[in-house]
Design a protein around this motif. Structure first.
Motif, PDB file in Angstrom:
ATOM      1  N   PHE A   1       0.804  -1.217   0.000  1.00  0.00           N
ATOM      2  CA  PHE A   1       0.000   0.000   0.000  1.00  0.00           C
ATOM      3  C   PHE A   1       0.840   1.272   0.000  1.00  0.00           C
ATOM      4  CE2 PHE A   1      -2.626  -3.280   2.059  1.00  0.00           C
ATOM      5  CZ  PHE A   1      -3.607  -3.373   1.078  1.00  0.00           C
ATOM      6  N   LYS A   2       2.158   1.126  -0.115  1.00  0.00           N
ATOM      7  CA  LYS A   2       3.023   2.307  -0.168  1.00  0.00           C
ATOM      8  C   LYS A   2       2.789   3.054  -1.484  1.00  0.00           C
ATOM      9  CE  LYS A   2       6.509   0.936   3.104  1.00  0.00           C
ATOM     10  NZ  LYS A   2       7.919   0.736   3.404  1.00  0.00           N
ATOM     11  N   ARG A   3       2.966   4.361  -1.436  1.00  0.00           N
ATOM     12  CA  ARG A   3       2.786   5.262  -2.575  1.00  0.00           C
ATOM     13  C   ARG A   3       1.340   5.285  -3.087  1.00  0.00           C
ATOM     14  NH1 ARG A   3       7.363   3.664  -1.939  1.00  0.00           N
ATOM     15  NH2 ARG A   3       7.862   1.808  -3.068  1.00  0.00           N
ATOM     16  N   ARG A   4       0.412   5.138  -2.147  1.00  0.00           N
ATOM     17  CA  ARG A   4      -1.013   5.218  -2.479  1.00  0.00           C
ATOM     18  C   ARG A   4      -1.738   6.231  -1.598  1.00  0.00           C
ATOM     19  NH1 ARG A   4      -3.335  -0.816  -3.598  1.00  0.00           N
ATOM     20  NH2 ARG A   4      -1.776  -1.468  -5.104  1.00  0.00           N
ATOM     21  N   GLY A   5      -0.970   7.090  -0.912  1.00  0.00           N
ATOM     22  CA  GLY A   5      -1.577   8.132  -0.101  1.00  0.00           C
ATOM     23  C   GLY A   5      -1.815   7.766   1.354  1.00  0.00           C
ATOM     24  N   VAL A   6      -1.462   6.538   1.738  1.00  0.00           N
ATOM     25  CA  VAL A   6      -1.701   6.097   3.109  1.00  0.00           C
ATOM     26  C   VAL A   6      -0.827   6.888   4.083  1.00  0.00           C
ATOM     27  CG1 VAL A   6      -1.689   4.144   4.713  1.00  0.00           C
ATOM     28  CG2 VAL A   6      -2.369   3.796   2.319  1.00  0.00           C
ATOM     29  N   GLY A   7       0.456   7.027   3.774  1.00  0.00           N
ATOM     30  CA  GLY A   7       1.362   7.787   4.639  1.00  0.00           C
ATOM     31  C   GLY A   7       0.932   9.238   4.777  1.00  0.00           C
ATOM     32  N   SER A   8       0.501   9.834   3.675  1.00  0.00           N
ATOM     33  CA  SER A   8       0.037  11.228   3.725  1.00  0.00           C
ATOM     34  C   SER A   8      -1.205  11.361   4.587  1.00  0.00           C
ATOM     35  CB  SER A   8      -0.253  11.739   2.313  1.00  0.00           C
ATOM     36  OG  SER A   8       0.927  11.785   1.560  1.00  0.00           O
ATOM     37  N   ARG A   9      -2.106  10.394   4.497  1.00  0.00           N
ATOM     38  CA  ARG A   9      -3.328  10.437   5.311  1.00  0.00           C
ATOM     39  C   ARG A   9      -2.994  10.252   6.789  1.00  0.00           C
ATOM     40  NH1 ARG A   9      -6.468  11.732   8.111  1.00  0.00           N
ATOM     41  NH2 ARG A   9      -8.635  11.094   8.344  1.00  0.00           N
ATOM     42  N   LEU A  10      -2.041   9.378   7.090  1.00  0.00           N
ATOM     43  CA  LEU A  10      -1.629   9.197   8.479  1.00  0.00           C
ATOM     44  C   LEU A  10      -0.935  10.451   9.004  1.00  0.00           C
ATOM     45  CD1 LEU A  10      -0.459   5.479   8.334  1.00  0.00           C
ATOM     46  CD2 LEU A  10      -2.430   6.380   9.602  1.00  0.00           C
ATOM     47  N   MET A  11      -0.137  11.106   8.170  1.00  0.00           N
ATOM     48  CA  MET A  11       0.504  12.350   8.598  1.00  0.00           C
ATOM     49  C   MET A  11      -0.552  13.428   8.851  1.00  0.00           C
ATOM     50  SD  MET A  11       3.225  13.906   9.501  1.00  0.00           S
ATOM     51  CE  MET A  11       4.600  12.932   8.888  1.00  0.00           C
ATOM     52  N   GLN A  12      -1.571  13.465   8.026  1.00  0.00           N
ATOM     53  CA  GLN A  12      -2.675  14.410   8.245  1.00  0.00           C
ATOM     54  C   GLN A  12      -3.317  14.159   9.610  1.00  0.00           C
ATOM     55  OE1 GLN A  12      -5.755  14.145   5.230  1.00  0.00           O
ATOM     56  NE2 GLN A  12      -7.139  15.420   6.402  1.00  0.00           N
ATOM     57  N   GLN A  13      -3.493  12.895   9.968  1.00  0.00           N
ATOM     58  CA  GLN A  13      -4.056  12.545  11.277  1.00  0.00           C
ATOM     59  C   GLN A  13      -3.134  13.015  12.395  1.00  0.00           C
ATOM     60  OE1 GLN A  13      -7.074  11.211  11.956  1.00  0.00           O
ATOM     61  NE2 GLN A  13      -6.635  11.420  14.142  1.00  0.00           N
ATOM     62  N   ALA A  14      -1.829  12.851  12.219  1.00  0.00           N
ATOM     63  CA  ALA A  14      -0.873  13.314  13.226  1.00  0.00           C
ATOM     64  C   ALA A  14      -0.993  14.818  13.429  1.00  0.00           C
ATOM     65  CB  ALA A  14       0.556  12.945  12.804  1.00  0.00           C
ATOM     66  N   LEU A  15      -1.119  15.559  12.352  1.00  0.00           N
ATOM     67  CA  LEU A  15      -1.247  17.020  12.454  1.00  0.00           C
ATOM     68  C   LEU A  15      -2.558  17.409  13.142  1.00  0.00           C
ATOM     69  CD1 LEU A  15       0.176  18.025   8.953  1.00  0.00           C
ATOM     70  CD2 LEU A  15       1.341  18.121  11.172  1.00  0.00           C
ATOM     71  N   GLU A  16      -3.611  16.648  12.889  1.00  0.00           N
ATOM     72  CA  GLU A  16      -4.892  16.906  13.565  1.00  0.00           C
ATOM     73  C   GLU A  16      -4.762  16.685  15.073  1.00  0.00           C
ATOM     74  OE1 GLU A  16      -7.960  14.560  11.660  1.00  0.00           O
ATOM     75  OE2 GLU A  16      -7.536  15.477   9.705  1.00  0.00           O
ATOM     76  N   VAL A  17      -4.080  15.612  15.471  1.00  0.00           N
ATOM     77  CA  VAL A  17      -3.875  15.346  16.899  1.00  0.00           C
ATOM     78  C   VAL A  17      -3.035  16.469  17.513  1.00  0.00           C
ATOM     79  CG1 VAL A  17      -2.846  13.772  18.600  1.00  0.00           C
ATOM     80  CG2 VAL A  17      -4.131  12.847  16.662  1.00  0.00           C
ATOM     81  N   ALA A  18      -2.021  16.922  16.798  1.00  0.00           N
ATOM     82  CA  ALA A  18      -1.190  18.030  17.288  1.00  0.00           C
ATOM     83  C   ALA A  18      -2.047  19.272  17.520  1.00  0.00           C
ATOM     84  CB  ALA A  18      -0.065  18.333  16.302  1.00  0.00           C
ATOM     85  N   GLN A  19      -2.887  19.603  16.573  1.00  0.00           N
ATOM     86  CA  GLN A  19      -3.732  20.793  16.706  1.00  0.00           C
ATOM     87  C   GLN A  19      -4.737  20.633  17.843  1.00  0.00           C
ATOM     88  OE1 GLN A  19      -5.066  21.072  12.632  1.00  0.00           O
ATOM     89  NE2 GLN A  19      -3.375  22.425  12.084  1.00  0.00           N
ATOM     90  N   GLU A  20      -5.331  19.454  17.973  1.00  0.00           N
ATOM     91  CA  GLU A  20      -6.288  19.203  19.058  1.00  0.00           C
ATOM     92  C   GLU A  20      -5.630  19.362  20.433  1.00  0.00           C
ATOM     93  OE1 GLU A  20      -7.679  15.243  18.241  1.00  0.00           O
ATOM     94  OE2 GLU A  20      -8.807  15.902  16.467  1.00  0.00           O
TER      95      GLU A  20
END
Length: 171
Positions: free
Chosen positions: A102-121
Motif C-alpha cells: 500500500f506504499k505510494r497510495r496516499g496512506v502515509g500522507s493520510r496518516l501524517m494528516q491525522q498526526a497534524l490533527e492530533v497536534a492541533q487538538e
C-alpha cells in the motif's frame, strides 16, 4: 482510495503487534541482522509493552483501513511519552508504518494528516520525528511533508546503535 482512520483499541493489540513486526521487517530487515531485529521485536512489540502504550493518555495509535483491510498505522506521542525532550509545544510522530503493498497510495500522507490533527487538538505548535539516516524513501516523504532536519539521536536496534535524523515541522 478511501482511507479510514480508526483509533486503535486495547482489544486490537494482536493486530497492532502483527502489523508492527511485518512493516518494520519489510522496511529494515534487509539492512539488519535477524538477531537484532528479533531482539527489537521482543522489546518494542510484545503485548505488555504495546498494551501499556495504547492505554497511555499521552500516546495515540491509529489504524489506516480500507473496508476491513489494514493498510498501516500511526503512533504519536505528546508530553512525557515523547522519546526525546522536545518541549511541551511539540508532538512526536514515532511511527508511520505502511504495509508494503500500500506504499505510494496516499496512506502515509493520510496518516501524517491525522498526526497534524492530533497536534492541533492538543495545542501543539511543532511536530517532530526521527528517521533512520539510510531510509531515503522516508526522508524524501518527510521533506515533501514540510519537515527539515534539526538534529540527530541514537536509535538502538538490538545490539546495533544507529543514527536517526531528527526532523521538525512548525504547524
Amino acid at each position: 482510495m478511501t482511507i479510514d482512520i480508526q483509533k486503535v483499541r486495547v482489544e486490537e493489540v494482536e493486530a497492532l503487534q502483527k502489523i508492527s513486526i511485518e512493516t518494520f521487517g519489510d522496511t529494515f530487515g534487509a539492512d539488519n541482522s535477524s538477531e537484532d531485529l528479533d531482539q527489537y521485536y521482543q522489546k518494542a512489540y510484545n503485548f505488555k509493552q504495546l498494551t501499556s502504550e495504547i492505554i497511555n493518555g499521552a500516546s495515540y495509535f491509529f489504524f489506516a483501513k480500507q473496508a476491513d483491510q489494514l493498510l498501516g498505522y500511526l503512533k504519536v506521542n505528546i508530553d512525557e511519552a515523547q522519546s526525546e525532550k522536545m518541549g511541551s509545544d511539540t508532538l512526536e510522530v514515532e511511527r508511520i508504518y505502511v504495509r508494503q503493498q500500500f506504499k505510494r497510495r496516499g496512506v502515509g500522507s493520510r496518516l501524517m494528516q491525522q498526526a497534524l490533527e492530533v497536534a492541533q487538538e492538543n495545542h501543539k505548535r511543532k511536530v517532530w520525528l526521527g528517521v533512520w539516516e539510510h531510509n531515503e524513501a522516508a526522508k524524501k516523504f518527510y521533506q515533501t511533508q514540510g519537515f527539515n532536519q534539526v538534529g540527530e539521536h541514537v536509535f538502538q536496534l538490538g545490539n546495533d546503535l544507529q543514527r536517526d535524523l531528527i526532523m521538525l515541522k512548525d504547524i
